[in-house]
Design an enzyme around this catalytic site. Sequence first.
Site, PDB file in Angstrom:
ATOM      1  CG  ASN A  12      26.233  39.230  41.339  1.00  0.00           C
ATOM      2  OD1 ASN A  12      25.469  38.775  42.192  1.00  0.00           O
ATOM      3  ND2 ASN A  12      27.104  38.484  40.680  1.00  0.00           N
ATOM      4  CD  GLU A 101      31.400  34.627  42.024  1.00  0.00           C
ATOM      5  OE1 GLU A 101      30.225  34.786  42.418  1.00  0.00           O
ATOM      6  OE2 GLU A 101      32.250  35.550  42.053  1.00  0.00           O
ATOM      7  CD  GLU A 168      30.984  39.817  35.951  1.00  0.00           C
ATOM      8  OE1 GLU A 168      30.813  40.852  36.617  1.00  0.00           O
ATOM      9  OE2 GLU A 168      30.763  38.692  36.399  1.00  0.00           O
ATOM     10  N   GLY A 174      36.737  40.314  42.071  1.00  0.00           N
ATOM     11  CA  GLY A 174      37.063  40.233  43.491  1.00  0.00           C
ATOM     12  C   GLY A 174      38.549  40.362  43.795  1.00  0.00           C
ATOM     13  CB  SER A 207      38.000  44.908  40.594  1.00  0.00           C
ATOM     14  OG  SER A 207      38.336  43.671  41.180  1.00  0.00           O
TER      15      SER A 207
HETATM   16  P1  13P Z   1      33.594  42.318  41.982  1.00  0.00           P
HETATM   17  O1  13P Z   1      33.020  43.648  41.546  1.00  0.00           O
HETATM   18  O2  13P Z   1      33.487  42.082  43.446  1.00  0.00           O
HETATM   19  O3  13P Z   1      34.953  42.112  41.411  1.00  0.00           O
HETATM   20  O4  13P Z   1      32.640  41.197  41.316  1.00  0.00           O
HETATM   21  C1  13P Z   1      32.338  41.258  39.974  1.00  0.00           C
HETATM   22  C2  13P Z   1      31.281  40.275  39.663  1.00  0.00           C
HETATM   23  O5  13P Z   1      31.505  39.087  39.673  1.00  0.00           O
HETATM   24  C3  13P Z   1      29.937  40.798  39.380  1.00  0.00           C
HETATM   25  O6  13P Z   1      29.121  39.807  38.876  1.00  0.00           O
END
Ligand code: 13P
Length: 250
Positions: A12, A101, A168, A174, A207
């Site tokens: 993503n 998000e 998630e 992140g 992550s």
């Molecule tokens: P990260 O891998 O940057 O933590 O993001 C995960 C994510 O939100 C994928 O949709």
Amino acid sequence: MSLVRKAVIAGNWKMHMNCAEALAFSQSFRAQVENLPEDRQVVIAPPYLAIPTLSEALSGTPVAIAAQNVHWEEKGAYTGMVSAPMLLEHGVTHAIVGHSEPRKYYSETDEQINMRARTAQHYGLIPILCVGESLDQREAKETERVIHRQVEQGLEGIDSGRLIVAYEPIWAIGTGKTCAAEEANRICGLIRGWVGNPEVIVQYGGSVNPATIDDLMAQPEIDGALVGGASLDPIGFGRIVNYQVPVGAG
Ligand code: 13P
């Protein structure tokens, strides 16, 4: 990883990569998927504007293209939105819905997310429904209740045979704090039970990086990953999609 479920590793890109950057990524990434094992599928969700470029640049490879969201109407007065038929025109096969998000920044509700998932399926797109708890919810021991509700409301009227669910945990996105593989495995198993279809693909996201992917994929209930930051680097993402699970694990 069960033998019957084909793993799906998805990148993503969020709001990263213009067309020139997407093209440069694809030129390097092609080599990474040349010998991709047959037991897995790779999907990339670029920003909408980079979809035509990436879709064309990766044609002939085993990489499928996803959208990062999809509207519930096929057309109409919805300024700024993108519909399923518009995505189909560019070879898109999957659509992320319910990512934390848009849930947070644009106040997306489970009802809207459900409408998006239904429309996606109506047009033949595979929804990737994201679910997951916040740190506060985890500390308050509400993880199971929150995710159960997201699964139940997000999947009302959905055909579980054409679906991916991504666990998630918000606190892992992140932050560099990957959820422990055993705990991610436990939640993914619960999700599969709530979906009620043993065949459904359940991914882990948060992550994920080249150092954590092998452990995650060795877990029997985890069928793939939804990768944010680490999917922007073609070599690192190449290592992730070519994860290795020790014989006998998964
Ligand atoms: P990260 O891998 O940057 O933590 O993001 C995960 C994510 O939100 C994928 O949709």
